[in-house]
Each structure stands twice: as C-alpha cells, then as structure tokens.
Design an enzyme around this catalytic site. Structure first.
Site, mmCIF file in Angstrom:
data_model
loop_
_atom_site.group_PDB
_atom_site.id
_atom_site.type_symbol
_atom_site.label_atom_id
_atom_site.label_comp_id
_atom_site.label_asym_id
_atom_site.label_seq_id
_atom_site.Cartn_x
_atom_site.Cartn_y
_atom_site.Cartn_z
ATOM 1 N N ALA A 242 -7.973 8.308 -2.981
ATOM 2 C CA ALA A 242 -6.618 8.092 -3.502
ATOM 3 C C ALA A 242 -5.787 9.367 -3.384
ATOM 4 O O ALA A 242 -4.591 9.313 -3.062
ATOM 5 C CB ALA A 242 -6.682 7.619 -4.951
ATOM 6 N N GLY B 254 -4.568 9.710 0.103
ATOM 7 C CA GLY B 254 -3.432 8.802 0.304
ATOM 8 C C GLY B 254 -2.161 9.307 -0.344
ATOM 9 O O GLY B 254 -1.086 9.299 0.267
ATOM 10 N N GLU B 255 -2.267 9.768 -1.586
ATOM 11 C CA GLU B 255 -1.075 10.259 -2.279
ATOM 12 C C GLU B 255 -0.530 11.515 -1.608
ATOM 13 O O GLU B 255 0.688 11.700 -1.515
ATOM 14 C CB GLU B 255 -1.364 10.529 -3.753
ATOM 15 N N THR B 256 -1.408 12.357 -1.122
ATOM 16 C CA THR B 256 -0.974 13.564 -0.417
ATOM 17 C C THR B 256 -0.147 13.198 0.815
ATOM 18 O O THR B 256 0.961 13.715 1.011
ATOM 19 C CB THR B 256 -2.192 14.411 -0.001
ATOM 20 N N SER C 165 3.175 11.384 -0.176
ATOM 21 C CA SER C 165 4.110 12.293 -0.849
ATOM 22 C C SER C 165 4.745 13.281 0.123
ATOM 23 O O SER C 165 5.942 13.569 0.035
ATOM 24 C CB SER C 165 3.389 13.067 -1.958
#
Length: 136
Positions: A56, A59-61, A64
């Site tokens: 996760a 993915g967020e990295t 973002s």
C-alpha cells in the site's frame, strides 16, 4: 507545461524518507503515470510474505508523486483515501507498481496503482485519491 524533475532529483530528495527505507526506486514520474519498484526482501511480514502495508505504501508513494506533479510542485498534496485489494503475494524478488491517473482535477487527483511481480502477475490493486492544496 509543469516542470518535472528528473529521476536523480527524486532519488536525492527521497533520502531518509519512507521511500528510502522501503527501497522504492522511481523509474518514471509524470502527472498521468508513475512507475516504481520495491524489493520484497526487507518488506515482509513475519511469515515471509510481502507485507500488505508495504505494498500500500508503494501504491500511495507512486500516486502521491504523480498527483504532486499534476498539481504543481509549489503545492501540497495529501492523501484523502487509500484502499488496497491484495490478490496474491510474493516471497522474493522485486515488485513493480504502475500508477495510472483516473481523474486529474484542479483540487483532486485519483489513481489506480497495479502492483505486480517479476512474472507480471498482479499482486495488488491500490486506489488513491489525493487532495491538491493551495500553493505553499
């Protein structure tokens, strides 16, 4: 057009961050697509499987960073919602995440991030929506 720093800039500015600690390497950065890799080793749960939280975070990295480029590097970008569906896991090797824009608005950006293994099998699908704030 928004100036997009080169990959060396991203690497230098990621030192000491979670990106660095997880071993994430950015391969492509743009407002509509970002690609990066992360080693499985060092990012596992006690059972030896790739940790879902690390997946996760990859993915967020990626989402973002893409949203930050979309909004402009003079603006703050914060995550509003993050969701992940884990389809399978990995025990070794390197995983690759590909963030693809779903929506690029003035104040929000949403991405689908597909994380796959070295055999190109989908491990996880991550969905991220970011809020793009006014300039700093």
């Amino acid at each position: 057009m928004t100036h997009i720093p080169d990959l060396q800039w991203w690497s230098e500015n990621s030192q000491g961050t979670l990106i660095d600690r997880l071993g994430i390497e950015l391969l492509e950065v743009g407002p509509e697509r970002a690609v990066g890799t992360m080693p499985v080793e060092g990012n596992t749960q006690p059972a030896g499987l790739l940790h879902g939280g690390a997946t996760a975070a990859l993915g967020e990295t990626l989402g973002s960073i893409a949203a930050w480029v979309h909004g402009g590097l003079d603006r703050h970008v914060v995550g509003l919602e993050l969701g992940a569906t884990h389809h399978r896991s990995a025990r070794e090797g390197v995983v690759t995440g590909v963030a693809t824009a779903i929506h690029l608005g003035r104040t929000t950006a949403s991405y689908e991030i597909v994380v796959s293994d070295e055999r190109e099998r989908r491990l996880s699908t991550v969905r991220l929506t970011c809020l793009i704030l006014d300039p700093r």
